[in-house]
Design a protein around this motif. Structure first.
Motif, PDB file in Angstrom:
ATOM      1  N   ILE A  55      -4.678 -16.713  -2.401  1.00 52.69           N
ATOM      2  CA  ILE A  55      -3.275 -16.553  -2.837  1.00 52.69           C
ATOM      3  C   ILE A  55      -2.396 -17.686  -2.282  1.00 52.69           C
ATOM      4  O   ILE A  55      -1.693 -18.367  -3.043  1.00 52.69           O
ATOM      5  CB  ILE A  55      -2.726 -15.174  -2.357  1.00 52.69           C
ATOM      6  CG1 ILE A  55      -3.635 -14.024  -2.809  1.00 52.69           C
ATOM      7  CG2 ILE A  55      -1.271 -14.990  -2.763  1.00 52.69           C
ATOM      8  CD1 ILE A  55      -3.748 -13.807  -4.279  1.00 52.69           C
TER       9      ILE A  55
ATOM     10  N   ASP B 216       0.806  -1.224   0.000  1.00 52.49           N
ATOM     11  CA  ASP B 216       0.000   0.000   0.000  1.00 52.49           C
ATOM     12  C   ASP B 216       0.840   1.275   0.000  1.00 52.49           C
ATOM     13  O   ASP B 216       0.408   2.310   0.502  1.00 52.49           O
ATOM     14  CB  ASP B 216      -0.975   0.037   1.197  1.00 52.49           C
ATOM     15  CG  ASP B 216      -1.785  -1.236   1.295  1.00 52.49           C
ATOM     16  OD1 ASP B 216      -2.281  -1.675   0.254  1.00 52.49           O
ATOM     17  OD2 ASP B 216      -1.904  -1.798   2.395  1.00 52.49           O
TER      18      ASP B 216
ATOM     19  N   GLN C 235       2.298  -5.825  -3.284  1.00 49.26           N
ATOM     20  CA  GLN C 235       2.563  -5.915  -1.840  1.00 49.26           C
ATOM     21  C   GLN C 235       3.855  -5.161  -1.497  1.00 49.26           C
ATOM     22  O   GLN C 235       4.191  -4.232  -2.208  1.00 49.26           O
ATOM     23  CB  GLN C 235       2.629  -7.384  -1.380  1.00 49.26           C
ATOM     24  CG  GLN C 235       1.284  -8.092  -1.357  1.00 49.26           C
ATOM     25  CD  GLN C 235       0.869  -8.632  -2.711  1.00 49.26           C
ATOM     26  OE1 GLN C 235       1.645  -9.260  -3.401  1.00 49.26           O
ATOM     27  NE2 GLN C 235      -0.366  -8.395  -3.097  1.00 49.26           N
TER      28      GLN C 235
END
Ligand code: IMP
Length: 423
Positions: free
Chosen positions: A133, A13, A224
């Protein structure tokens, strides 16, 4: 011809999507190398906000080819939704998208397994995005996975059925309450597959090799962040792929000798979503303010992000592991108005002061040691050049550059493409 990399240096983020979008005009090809729809890359321009999960962040630029590499895991259901959302912004977007035959597929039962695994962990849960994932990468390394290229083979549905049956047995093994209607999930999945089959598949390592020979410029886009790397992150509270620079080699088939610039993206403070240790996390008004002003909510899950001061110990570690050559600082504007800004420069690790990132960073082992900086009150969001920066912000940036031994070349002062200042 060289390849540049762009990756996140914290717990994700950091704002990678915006920066890839800003830098795209310098590149012919944008190639995503790992992760899956656990990512949410936000791009903002012309007053519209776009969130991408699987598709590389260069998709809105006219000339760039966007490649989903072999290291990525693809959920056809999510990809279909993403493409449908994009359709209104240009019918040629699909033509600019290439998918590696070696990328693995996320099956509906992978998502269910993710949910069952998390539920079985109770308090120790990772805080997964529950997009399947982990189980998909487990099938990849377990050599059971289904790849995009399998869709071109006659027997892929048989392989699918066998794997889905095995997954159902595994879900039962967890002995937790996971409610699902597999028929419904499969209907959606096969619709996604139909759309996926209309896209261009490629042997992406060969494609990229030829592109390099022809002198094309390539930007490898990570998802990520480094502290979520399966090897170098805060294990087990990590994602299931190598988010660091080496992941670009295995996730695209690019030789390490071809990598030139490594752009490391970090926020002027720190955030984390999901569980796991976070030494500089704030539980006070300052943390609440960062979250509110920085709109710190997950782009994929909507969860509130945990916020804290910049952790230079962790950031140095990430710069080192990735061999970062240029830094990009995001969200400097969010720090406007704080009287004092703190940076963690060392850890008190079991009574000893250390400056390296240790094996354990849980609160019982680590207390951050802070250096204090004078804050600034000016609103940065309308600034267009470095000369307008308050002197306190310049002091903050200079200190970080000196400590990290890498120049900060871009400072972002807002979510829009235009709010990007080159130094
Ligand atoms: P998973 O990758 O969905 O299994 O999630 C594992 C951990 O990585 C969790 O703590 C997630 O919150 C975190 N995570 C996964 N993707 C992202 C991302 O794009 N941004 C921030 N955190 C992420």
């Amino acid at each position: 011809m060289a390849v540049d990399l762009l990756l996140g240096l914290q717990w994700g983020d950091e704002g990678k999507g915006k920066i890839v979008d800003v830098l795209t005009s310098n590149y012919n090809i944008i190639a995503r190398f790992q992760g899956g729809p656990n990512a949410g890359h936000t791009l903002e321009f012309d007053g519209i906000k776009h969130v991408l999960h699987t598709i590389p962040s260069g998709i809105f630029h006219k000339d760039a080819v966007n490649l989903v590499g072999n290291g990525v895991v693809i959920d056809p259901v999510i990809l279909k939704k993403e493409l449908e959302n994009l359709e209104k912004f240009g019918s040629d977007l699909k033509d600019k998208l290439l998918i590696s035959r070696k990328a693995h597929l996320i099956l509906p039962t992978h998502r269910l397994l993710d949910a069952a695994s998390e539920a079985s962990k109770g308090k120790a849960k990772i805080g997964s995005t529950l997009k399947g994932i982990g189980p998909t990468y487990m099938d990849k390394t377990g050599r059971n996975g289904i790849r995009v290229g399998d869709l071109e083979m006659a027997d892929w549905k048989e392989k699918y059925r066998n794997l889905a049956n095995k997954h159902e047995e595994m879900i039962n093994f967890y002995d937790v309450d996971v409610q699902y209607d597999l028929d419904e999930l499969e209907t959606e999945f096969f619709k996604g597959i139909e759309l996926l089959e209309t896209l261009k598949f490629t042997d992406s390592e060969e494609y990229l090799h030829q592109a390099q020979k022809q002198g094309k410029t390539i930007l490898a886009e990570g998802a990520q962040g480094s502290l979520l790397d399966i090897d170098f992150g805060t294990y087990p509270f990590v994602t299931s792929s190598n988010t660091t620079a080496a992941g670009a080699c295995t996730g695209l088939g690019i030789a390490p000798t071809k990598i030139q610039e490594v752009f490391g993206v970090f926020k002027a403070y720190t955030t984390r979503v999901g569980s796991g240790p976070f030494p500089t996390e704030l539980f006070d008004e300052d943390g609440e303010r960062m979250g509110r002003v920085g709109h710190e909510f997950g782009a994929t899950t909507g969860r509130s992000r945990r916020c804290g001061w910049l952790d230079l110990v962790a950031l140095k570690y990430a710069v080192q592991v990735n061999g970062v050559t240029q830094l990009i600082m995001m969200k400097a504007d969010v720090l406007s108005g704080f009287d004092t800004i703190k940076v963690c420069t060392a850890y008190n690790y079991r009574g000893q002061e250390i400056t390296h990132f240790p094996y354990n960073i849980e609160a019982e082992n680590v207390t951050p040691i802070y250096k204090h900086f004078e804050g600034w009150n000016q609103d940065l969001t309308g600034m267009t050049e470095v000369s307008q920066f308050p002197k306190q912000l310049e002091a903050y940036i200079s200190f970080l550059e000196q400590e990290l031994e890498v120049p900060i070349k871009i400072v972002s002062v807002g979510p829009d493409r235009k709010q990007t200042i080159f130094r």
